[in-house]
Design an enzyme around this catalytic site. Structure first.
Site, mmCIF file in Angstrom:
data_model
loop_
_atom_site.group_PDB
_atom_site.id
_atom_site.type_symbol
_atom_site.label_atom_id
_atom_site.label_comp_id
_atom_site.label_asym_id
_atom_site.label_seq_id
_atom_site.Cartn_x
_atom_site.Cartn_y
_atom_site.Cartn_z
ATOM 1 C CE1 TYR A 1 84.914 24.614 25.097
ATOM 2 C CE2 TYR A 1 86.528 23.817 25.579
ATOM 3 C CZ TYR A 1 85.655 24.161 25.889
ATOM 4 O OH TYR A 1 85.821 24.062 27.900
ATOM 5 C CG PHE B 1 79.848 21.909 34.515
ATOM 6 C CD1 PHE B 1 80.360 20.636 34.832
ATOM 7 C CD2 PHE B 1 80.925 23.075 33.740
ATOM 8 C CE1 PHE B 1 81.230 20.337 34.187
ATOM 9 C CE2 PHE B 1 82.129 22.503 33.818
ATOM 10 C CZ PHE B 1 82.321 21.006 34.110
ATOM 11 C CB ALA C 1 70.287 26.084 35.249
HETATM 12 C C1 8X3 Z 1 86.972 21.303 28.437
HETATM 13 C C2 8X3 Z 1 87.982 20.322 29.584
HETATM 14 O O1 8X3 Z 1 90.299 18.314 29.020
HETATM 15 O O2 8X3 Z 1 87.214 17.936 28.728
HETATM 16 O O3 8X3 Z 1 86.496 22.227 28.716
HETATM 17 O O4 8X3 Z 1 88.854 19.072 26.442
HETATM 18 S S1 8X3 Z 1 88.926 19.415 28.014
#
Ligand code: 8X3
Length: 254
Positions: free
Chosen positions: A153, A18, A14
């Site tokens: 990722y 976001f 937090a």
């Molecule tokens: C990130 C999305 O489009 O910036 O989770 O890679 S992007």
């Protein structure tokens, strides 16, 4: 119109991006908050001015024993978590998979996957018992659309997508909701972290793109979390108007 309001909301990571936007949005509605962060300094800054009861915890979510201790140590009036927002996670590096740092992969798996699993498992037991609760996972469009350099990722967010779906299957008889929120490009410190502090490279990602802002995602989460308890939003994919999935790549030798 808000028809349901969670009383106690736990938000991981937090301290920035976001997480801060979620904390502000749910505080504005009067929810009590459990906020996690990696450092006390960062946590203190977020807590100031929220104006609702907050239980702040400094924790490394990839440390299973520390996460267990965090849940075991929740004060009595914060124990009944109505909404868990699994926000912690991020990207490290954008090298092709054959050149990526294995340490980066390890860290992404530890937080994006394992940290999310620990928190979910520990929060959900009470939700099932009370027949009420909601897990909101912060996934990504990258869970559905692979892109060069995204390797672990993207794969970690695909994990989050499928885990969210399977949890829905298991929770069907419990009144507990599960939602996967899948944002595309949002201007936060996401790219700064990915590029390990290279501000110039991070700024180029967003330049001229009119990306989403964290409040756009917070509003989306708030909407999904405040619908009548009979409604389960399974997933929401949101992107800036300027972003779309690209064509399949073809490498030609001539
Ligand atoms: C990130 C999305 O489009 O910036 O989770 O890679 S992007």
């Amino acid at each position: 119109m808000t028809t349901y309001l969670p009383k106690t909301v736990m938000i991981t990571a937090a301290n920035s991006g976001f997480g801060v936007a979620f904390a502000k949005r749910f505080a504005a509605a009067g929810c009590r908050l459990i906020l996690t962060a990696r450092s006390q300094d960062k946590l203190n800054k977020v807590v100031q001015g929220l104006g609702v009861p907050v239980h702040g915890v400094v924790v490394d979510l990839s440390d299973r024993a520390a996460v267990e201790a965090m849940f075991a140590g929740l004060p009595a009036d914060f124990r009944a978590i109505d909404l868990l927002i699994n926000n912690a996670g991020g990207a490290l590096g954008l090298e092709p998979g054959y050149a990526a740092q294995i340490d980066d992969w390890q860290k992404m798996v530890d937080v994006n996957i394992l940290g999310l699993l620990y928190c979910t498992r520990l929060a959900i037991a009470g939700m099932v018992e009370r027949k009420c609760g909601h897990i909101v996972n912060i996934g990504s469009v990258s869970g559905s659309y692979a892109y060069p350099g995204g390797s672990v990722y993207c794969a970690s967010k695909a994990f989050v997508e499928q885990f969210s779906r399977t949890m829905r299957c298991d929770l069907i008889a419990t009144q507990v909701r599960v939602t996967n929120i899948e944002p595309g490009m949002v201007e936060t410190d996401f790219s700064l972290n990915r590029f390990k502090g290279d501000a110039e490279r991070a700024a180029k990602i967003y330049a001229g793109a009119n990306p989403l802002v964290a409040d756009d995602v917070a509003e989306t989460v708030f909407w999904a979390a405040t619908l009548p308890p009979r409604v389960n939003i399974n997933s929401i994919e949101l992107m800036p108007v300027t972003q779309a999935a690209g064509p399949l790549a073809v490498h030609r030798t001539a």
